[in-house]
Design an enzyme around this catalytic site. Structure first.
Site, mmCIF file in Angstrom:
data_model
loop_
_atom_site.group_PDB
_atom_site.id
_atom_site.type_symbol
_atom_site.label_atom_id
_atom_site.label_comp_id
_atom_site.label_asym_id
_atom_site.label_seq_id
_atom_site.Cartn_x
_atom_site.Cartn_y
_atom_site.Cartn_z
ATOM 1 N N GLY A 20 -9.225 -39.925 -59.509
ATOM 2 C CA GLY A 20 -7.825 -39.505 -59.396
ATOM 3 C C GLY A 20 -7.164 -40.066 -58.160
ATOM 4 N NE ARG A 23 -0.253 -37.360 -59.396
ATOM 5 C CZ ARG A 23 -0.010 -36.856 -60.592
ATOM 6 N NH1 ARG A 23 0.606 -37.573 -61.489
ATOM 7 N NH2 ARG A 23 -0.351 -35.612 -60.869
ATOM 8 C CG ASN A 96 -8.536 -36.707 -55.026
ATOM 9 O OD1 ASN A 96 -8.140 -35.953 -54.138
ATOM 10 N ND2 ASN A 96 -7.689 -37.339 -55.835
ATOM 11 C CB SER A 148 -7.929 -25.146 -53.893
ATOM 12 O OG SER A 148 -6.844 -24.267 -53.846
ATOM 13 C CE1 TYR A 161 -6.513 -26.845 -58.598
ATOM 14 C CE2 TYR A 161 -6.001 -25.134 -56.997
ATOM 15 C CZ TYR A 161 -6.197 -26.464 -57.303
ATOM 16 O OH TYR A 161 -6.076 -27.420 -56.318
ATOM 17 C CB ALA A 163 -12.541 -19.646 -61.992
ATOM 18 C CE LYS A 165 -9.532 -28.122 -57.020
ATOM 19 N NZ LYS A 165 -9.990 -29.521 -57.067
ATOM 20 C CB ILE A 194 -1.380 -31.483 -49.497
ATOM 21 C CG1 ILE A 194 -2.591 -30.878 -48.743
ATOM 22 C CG2 ILE A 194 -1.107 -32.919 -49.057
ATOM 23 C CD1 ILE A 194 -2.434 -30.731 -47.250
#
Ligand code: NAD
Length: 252
Positions: A20, A23, A96, A148, A161, A163, A165, A194
């Site tokens: 990923g 970008r 990533n 995160s 998300y 769970a 991470k 970010i």
């Protein structure tokens, strides 16, 4: 951008794969690894135009961009085979690639749950597993995973998300124990909020609340995350493994 006096050549002759990476945080990482001498291979999921832009403007001769779904074993196996055929090694893997599909649990669909676990968690397993073979042969490797603050603090609307991470954080610690004696370190970096496409799509009210809860008082830039990731990938971090390091302006 980092002042020139802080640019070293820590990754000369190293091969780094960033999933990923066309970008956001991944692209900033690609640029920084390139500037410090690495050969980089970055993957992306769908956006061909963005990938072409990254190839033309950033990657140059020492960078390759490939469309490959990080959560698809066959696609990633083909890419790893290509890297090993071409370079004969892989030194650094940055897991990533990530997505969010926010919803409250009571309304969350099966696909919102599964897609987020697949791209954030299962992809980390698949890519790490594939990276271990060359890293074990080299008796040297660096795996760096992106987690995160949601996995540490929890966040309404992000149970999937968080769970995923949280799973990546636990995976990081377990894999670190499995491969430490072979010279491979496995760590995670937890960026705060970010400024990327991923966060720009959050509701304005959420962004205001988040900003107020950051002790440093502002969102981070992709470059703010790079220093820690590159440090963990370097020789200087050779006695650090199994750690989850927050780069979040004090949020957690
Ligand atoms: P982003 O949305 O800007 O970029 C994500 C990248 O992942 C894109 O290049 C996309 O093409 C790629 N991707 C998505 N699904 C993929 C798949 N199946 N296979 C391969 N590539 C895929 O996100 P970002 O903000 O740069 O985030 C990068 C990482 O950092 C993610 O893991 C994210 O969860 C994590 N993170 C971001 C923040 C933040 O505030 N931006 C905070 C904490 C953690």
């Amino acid at each position: 951008m980092v002042p020139k006096k802080f640019v070293f050549m820590r990754f000369k002759d190293k091969i780094a794969l960033i999933t990923g990476g066309t970008r956001g945080i991944g692209a900033a990482l690609g640029m920084r690894f390139l500037r410090e001498g690495a050969q980089i291979v970055v993957t992306y999921a769908e956006d061909k135009d963005q990938a072409q832009k990254f190839q033309d403007e950033v990657a140059g001769a020492k960078g390759q961009v490939h469309q490959a779904d990080a959560s698809d074993f066959d696609q990633m196996k083909a890419l790893f085979d290509q890297i090993l055929t071409q370079f004969g090694r892989l030194d650094i893997l940055v897991n990533n690639a990530g997505i969010r599909r926010d919803n409250l649990v009571m309304f969350m669909s099966d696909s919102e749950w599964h897609d987020v676990l697949r791209v954030n968690l299962q992809a980390t397993f698949i890519c790490s597993k594939l990276a271990l073979k060359p890293m074990i042969a080299q008796r040297w490797g660096r795996v760096i995973n992106l987690v995160s603050p949601s996995s540490i603090l929890g966040r309404e609307g992000q149970a999937n998300y968080a769970a995923a991470k949280g799973g990546v954080a636990s995976f990081t610690k377990s894999l670190a124990r499995e491969v430490g004696k072979i010279g491979i370190t496995v760590n995670a970096v937890s960026p705060g909020v970010i400024d990327t496409d991923m966060t720009r799509s959050l509701p304005a009210k959420t962004l205001t609340e988040l900003k107020q809860s950051i002790p440093l008082g502002h969102f981070g830039q992709p470059d703010d995350v790079c220093g820690m990731v590159l440090f963990l990938a370097s020789e200087e971090a050779s006695y650090i493994t199994g750690q989850i390091i927050c780069v979040d302006g004090g949020l957690t």
